[in-house]
Design an enzyme around this catalytic site. Structure first.
Site, PDB file in Angstrom:
ATOM      1  N   VAL A 134      59.096  65.204  37.188  1.00 50.08           N
ATOM      2  CA  VAL A 134      57.327  64.631  37.596  1.00 50.08           C
ATOM      3  C   VAL A 134      57.239  65.900  35.909  1.00 50.08           C
ATOM      4  CG1 VAL A 134      55.312  65.884  37.628  1.00 50.08           C
ATOM      5  CG2 VAL A 134      57.033  65.423  39.426  1.00 50.08           C
ATOM      6  N   GLY A 152      58.095  65.101  32.588  1.00 47.35           N
ATOM      7  CA  GLY A 152      59.345  64.631  31.490  1.00 47.35           C
ATOM      8  C   GLY A 152      59.534  66.790  31.529  1.00 47.35           C
ATOM      9  N   ILE A 204      57.570  69.049  31.068  1.00 44.53           N
ATOM     10  CA  ILE A 204      57.667  70.248  30.868  1.00 44.53           C
ATOM     11  C   ILE A 204      58.272  71.175  32.766  1.00 44.53           C
ATOM     12  CG2 ILE A 204      54.405  71.287  31.858  1.00 44.53           C
ATOM     13  CD1 ILE A 204      53.925  67.818  30.749  1.00 44.53           C
ATOM     14  N   GLY A 229      56.827  51.426  22.381  1.00 44.70           N
ATOM     15  CA  GLY A 229      57.782  51.755  23.538  1.00 44.70           C
ATOM     16  C   GLY A 229      56.670  53.061  24.885  1.00 44.70           C
ATOM     17  N   GLU A 237      55.737  50.158  30.060  1.00 46.75           N
ATOM     18  CA  GLU A 237      57.511  49.222  30.351  1.00 46.75           C
ATOM     19  C   GLU A 237      56.301  47.347  29.671  1.00 46.75           C
ATOM     20  OE1 GLU A 237      59.969  49.896  31.280  1.00 46.75           O
ATOM     21  OE2 GLU A 237      60.212  51.903  30.897  1.00 46.75           O
ATOM     22  N   LYS A 290      54.445  61.524  41.437  1.00 50.69           N
ATOM     23  CA  LYS A 290      53.907  62.757  40.822  1.00 50.69           C
ATOM     24  C   LYS A 290      53.297  63.483  42.184  1.00 50.69           C
ATOM     25  CE  LYS A 290      56.037  60.724  36.701  1.00 50.69           C
ATOM     26  NZ  LYS A 290      55.207  60.950  34.859  1.00 50.69           N
ATOM     27  N   GLY A 322      59.747  60.679  27.839  1.00 51.76           N
ATOM     28  CA  GLY A 322      60.627  60.314  27.115  1.00 51.76           C
ATOM     29  C   GLY A 322      62.027  60.820  27.004  1.00 51.76           C
TER      30      GLY A 322
END
Length: 422
Positions: A128, A130, A132, A183, A186, A201, A298
């Site tokens: 959840v 990235g 963070i 990018g 998707e 999430k 990312g």
């Protein structure tokens, strides 16, 4: 510390690169050096980075049966074979770090029970937000609180699209195409634009926040693919912006979990979260509201969370573990019982009495209107924008079912929740 990695895509490559770059710092902080011993890939003949030279395998057993490997990182994505692999690794007494929101949201309870039985770590900070930090703060730093609400922007793709529509005046299709070219989305963006990614999430966060097992299927979910540039403009006229908001809220006897587009006033803390950034607000009875903000996806942000979990596994390899805390059994409130105000955009034939007939349907269902605007008139049809006062969602649905049947109504174009007064 000998580590195995399952998957060498974008995130897996980031994990390898970050360990190589910061291993000296890592060693000083945890008293051990991370050594990547084996990496599982699908295609063993594909050209790889020199950082994993001599470490590539296409056999899961090479990692499962290697007694020197005590921590395994799963960054393959998808439910299978990742779920089976994680089960087997935990059962063999190996610590597992994963970024897999699909597996954790659907099977986290089961996997945490296995980890507890085998006295090993299952860590999933990267599932959840990235980079963070949110899972560990909720599990530890905020654990003295009774958490009553979690609100967030949990998907960078949809936030990027809505930001482009708001800031650049692009249509949904234009913003989506740009996101794909850069990018940020998707080739098949369904999980993002339909809200499914954010729902997974939110299920993880709500399970932790409210100590009750929540699965994605229990999250009422709407996407952003029906949002028009007209809605963006009308929201601006109302002093608001549109965001895809994940909401987990504990009530007296149940809880509400939803992912939907929402009109936020421009002074709302989440309204200024732009581009691919994510933000999560957690409200506890003691601490009040706290906010976590950063890149939600990312290569390197996600790798940051994964490597931090590896370090945590090393620190706690013989100590405390992150166990399941779903000891409550709160019911999930039916979405129809949710009470909020709504923004509506309708297309009707421009004839006398149409608006009063629509207003009558609202009145019959105990819905009061705070604002009504007639906008564009094109080829004998008029666009009507309405904002209701707070109303149960089921009342609005009943009224809209009646209105759809009116021959004077061309379409109900958009229905969006509103946070606060617009």
């Amino acid at each position: 510390m000998q580590v195995g990695i399952l998957g060498l895509g974008t995130v897996g490559t980031g994990v390898v690169e970050l360990i190589e770059k910061n291993n000296d710092i890592i060693e000083k902080r945890i008293g051990d050096r991370i050594n990547i011993k084996k990496v599982l890939v699908k295609n063993i003949n594909k050209r790889r980075s020199s950082l994993v030279e001599g470490k590539i395998t296409d056999k899961f057993e090479d990692i499962l049966e290697d007694e020197d490997i005590s921590v395994v990182v799963e960054v393959m994505g998808g439910e299978e074979p990742a779920l089976t692999y994680i089960r087997e690794l935990l059962s063999r007494g190996k610590h597992v770090v994963t970024a897999n929101k699909e597996v954790i949201s659907e099977h986290g309870n089961e996997l945490l029970k296995i980890s507890a039985e085998k006295d090993v770590n299952l860590l999933f900070e990267a599932s959840v937000g990235g980079g963070i930090p949110i899972i560990m703060p909720m599990k530890q730093c905020l654990s003295a609180n009774d958490i009553v609400k979690v609100t967030g922007i949990l998907n960078g793709t949809t936030n990027y699209i809505l930001s482009q529509m708001t800031e650049k005046g692009e249509s949904f299709s234009e913003a989506l195409e740009k996101a794909q070219l850069e990018g940020c989305a998707e080739s098949d963006p369904t999980n993002d634009v339909k809200g499914f990614d954010a729902a997974r999430k939110l299920a993880i966060l709500s399970s932790i926040a409210f100590n009750t097992r929540i699965t994605p299927e229990q999250v009422y979910t709407e996407g952003i693919d029906n949002i028009s540039h007209l809605d963006i403009e009308y929201a601006r006229e109302l002093g608001a912006v549109i965001k895809l908001i994940a909401l987990g809220k504990k009530n007296e006897n149940n809880m509400e979990v939803s992912v939907t587009p929402v009109l936020l006033k421009k002074d709302h803390p989440l309204a200024s979260v732009s581009g691919t950034f994510n933000a999560i607000m957690v409200e506890g009875d003691a601490v009040g509201p706290v906010m976590f903000y950063g890149l939600g996806a990312g290569k390197m942000p996600t790798a940051s969370a994964v490597v931090a979990d590896i370090m945590e596994a090393v620190r706690n390899k013989n100590g405390s573990k992150l166990h399941c805390t779903c000891y409550n059994h709160l019911n999930v409130m039916d979405s129809g019982e949710s009470v909020t105000s709504f923004y509506l955009r309708l297309r009707v034939f421009d004839r006398p009495g149409v608006l009063s007939k629509i207003a009558g349907a609202f009145g019959e269902n105990q819905i009061s209107l705070s604002k009504v605007f007639q906008k564009n008139t094109i080829n004998g049809t008029a666009e009507i924008v309405m904002v209701t006062y707070d109303v149960p969602f089921k009342n609005l649905q009943e009224a809209l079912d009646e209105i759809r049947a009116y021959k004077q109504v061309v379409e109900i174009s958009t229905v969006i929740r509103v946070e606060g007064e617009c």
